[in-house]
Design an enzyme around this catalytic site. Structure first.
Site, PDB file in Angstrom:
ATOM      1  N   TYR A 152       6.502 -19.296 -10.776  1.00  0.00           N
ATOM      2  CA  TYR A 152       7.325 -19.019 -12.012  1.00  0.00           C
ATOM      3  C   TYR A 152       8.322 -20.092 -12.484  1.00  0.00           C
ATOM      4  CZ  TYR A 152       6.060 -13.911 -12.372  1.00  0.00           C
ATOM      5  OH  TYR A 152       5.333 -12.600 -12.716  1.00  0.00           O
ATOM      6  N   CYS A 202      12.916 -11.596  -7.099  1.00  0.00           N
ATOM      7  CA  CYS A 202      12.711 -13.060  -7.561  1.00  0.00           C
ATOM      8  C   CYS A 202      13.897 -13.775  -8.286  1.00  0.00           C
ATOM      9  CB  CYS A 202      11.166 -13.015  -8.416  1.00  0.00           C
ATOM     10  SG  CYS A 202      10.958 -14.535  -9.224  1.00  0.00           S
ATOM     11  N   ASN A 203      14.353 -14.523  -7.874  1.00  0.00           N
ATOM     12  CA  ASN A 203      15.637 -15.193  -8.497  1.00  0.00           C
ATOM     13  C   ASN A 203      15.430 -15.796  -9.772  1.00  0.00           C
ATOM     14  OD1 ASN A 203      17.902 -15.612  -6.283  1.00  0.00           O
ATOM     15  ND2 ASN A 203      15.897 -15.535  -5.508  1.00  0.00           N
ATOM     16  N   CYS A 229      15.934 -18.935  -3.460  1.00  0.00           N
ATOM     17  CA  CYS A 229      14.736 -18.525  -3.946  1.00  0.00           C
ATOM     18  C   CYS A 229      14.128 -17.566  -2.869  1.00  0.00           C
ATOM     19  CB  CYS A 229      13.755 -19.494  -4.164  1.00  0.00           C
ATOM     20  SG  CYS A 229      12.186 -19.201  -4.158  1.00  0.00           S
TER      21      CYS A 229
HETATM   22  N1  DGL Z   1      10.318 -16.282  -5.322  1.00  0.00           N
HETATM   23  C1  DGL Z   1      10.673 -16.784  -6.422  1.00  0.00           C
HETATM   24  C2  DGL Z   1      12.385 -16.941  -6.851  1.00  0.00           C
HETATM   25  O1  DGL Z   1      12.991 -16.296  -6.144  1.00  0.00           O
HETATM   26  C3  DGL Z   1      10.030 -17.259  -7.501  1.00  0.00           C
HETATM   27  C4  DGL Z   1       9.325 -18.789  -7.190  1.00  0.00           C
HETATM   28  C5  DGL Z   1       8.655 -19.367  -7.992  1.00  0.00           C
HETATM   29  O2  DGL Z   1       7.585 -18.488  -8.513  1.00  0.00           O
HETATM   30  O3  DGL Z   1       8.722 -20.099  -8.509  1.00  0.00           O
HETATM   31  O4  DGL Z   1      12.911 -17.607  -7.734  1.00  0.00           O
END
Ligand code: DGL
Length: 264
Positions: free
Chosen positions: A44, A76-77, A186
């Site tokens: 994402y 997910c941040n 993340c």
């Molecule tokens: N696990 C994710 C986060 O905490 C997303 C990382 C990604 O999909 O780029 O930001």
């Protein structure tokens, strides 16, 4: 209708949210959890907020319509940065989002310098900007986008030369400038903790996941929706490759349940 025994949804772009789920399971084991891993659309990190919002809305609708989830943890941040306000405004259940753990790091640093490793999307979010501004006087923050790390973790790779080289690119400048703490901004990155600790034994890592499970328990209590049962169960869904997901789940969380693939 009393929905106390309904499950809690936990969502992420991929495998990262499992680092939050493991804390939820150990801290609140009597709840049931449904984990949704959006591997087909991962990462994402560089997607537009509109695109992430649309994915996350579809996933939350699926979890509510099919499983009547009583609360969703956005593990997910990046998705939190992109969609938490809109989720709260559009769905009738509570949401717990990821907090950039800048506050505990800024209050704990001894050198006055902290590193923050997250995705570009997270850095562009209002939550991060506000927290950054609030604690900018407490500590110097070296903020770096951990590009490409998520892709390796999604492939099940959490150590080795490629990962080490990427980590050195991102973390060497922090350590050279005296950072004593690194915020893992993340949810994928806690899976790199062992590798980071081997490279930088003196650097303290801050993983917000334990604070998120505490906050989840608070929200369950405030809304009076704690489970009355003594044990919970778990269901896993992926929009991507179930084989990779199952391998990761078994290896990193010692969970042998298997996920189901869904097209959303
Ligand atoms: N696990 C994710 C986060 O905490 C997303 C990382 C990604 O999909 O780029 O930001």
């Amino acid at each position: 209708m009393n929905n106390n025994n309904a499950p809690i949804g936990v969502i992420d772009s991929g495998l990262g949210g499992l680092s939050v789920l493991q804390h939820l399971i150990s801290d609140i084991p009597n709840e049931s959890y449904i984990y949704f891993s959006d591997n087909a659309y991962c990462p994402y990190g560089k997607k537009s907020f509109a695109e992430i919002q649309s994915r996350v809305f579809d996933i939350v609708r699926f979890l509510i319509d099919k499983y009547n989830v009583k609360l969703v943890v956005v593990a997910c941040n990046t998705a939190t940065a992109a969609a938490i306000d809109e989720l709260r405004a559009n769905f009738p259940i509570p949401f717990v989002g990821m907090e950039p753990a800048i506050k505990p790091a800024a209050l704990k640093t001894k050198t006055g310098v902290i590193g923050v490793l997250a995705t570009e999307g997270t850095f562009n979010g209002r939550l991060f900007k506000n927290t950054y501004e609030k604690y900018a006087t407490e500590a110097t923050m070296i903020v770096t986008a951990g590009n490409n790390l998520v892709e390796y973790i999604e492939a099940g790779i959490v150590d080795g030369t490629d990962i080490e080289n990427l980590l050195k690119n991102y973390i060497d400048p922090m350590v050279t400038n005296n950072a004593d703490l690194l915020v893992l901004g993340c949810t994928h990155f806690p899976f790199l903790s062992d590798t980071i600790k081997t490279l930088y034994p003196k650097l303290n890592l801050i993983d917000p996941a334990p604070a998120i499970s505490k906050q989840t328990l608070n929200i369950l209590k405030i809304n009076d929706i704690e489970s009355a049962s003594t044990s919970g169960n778990r269901l896993f869904f992926t929009s991507g490759d179930p084989i990779l997901f199952n391998q990761f789940l078994k290896f990193h969380l010692s969970i042998s349940e298997e996920c189901q693939r869904v097209d959303i």
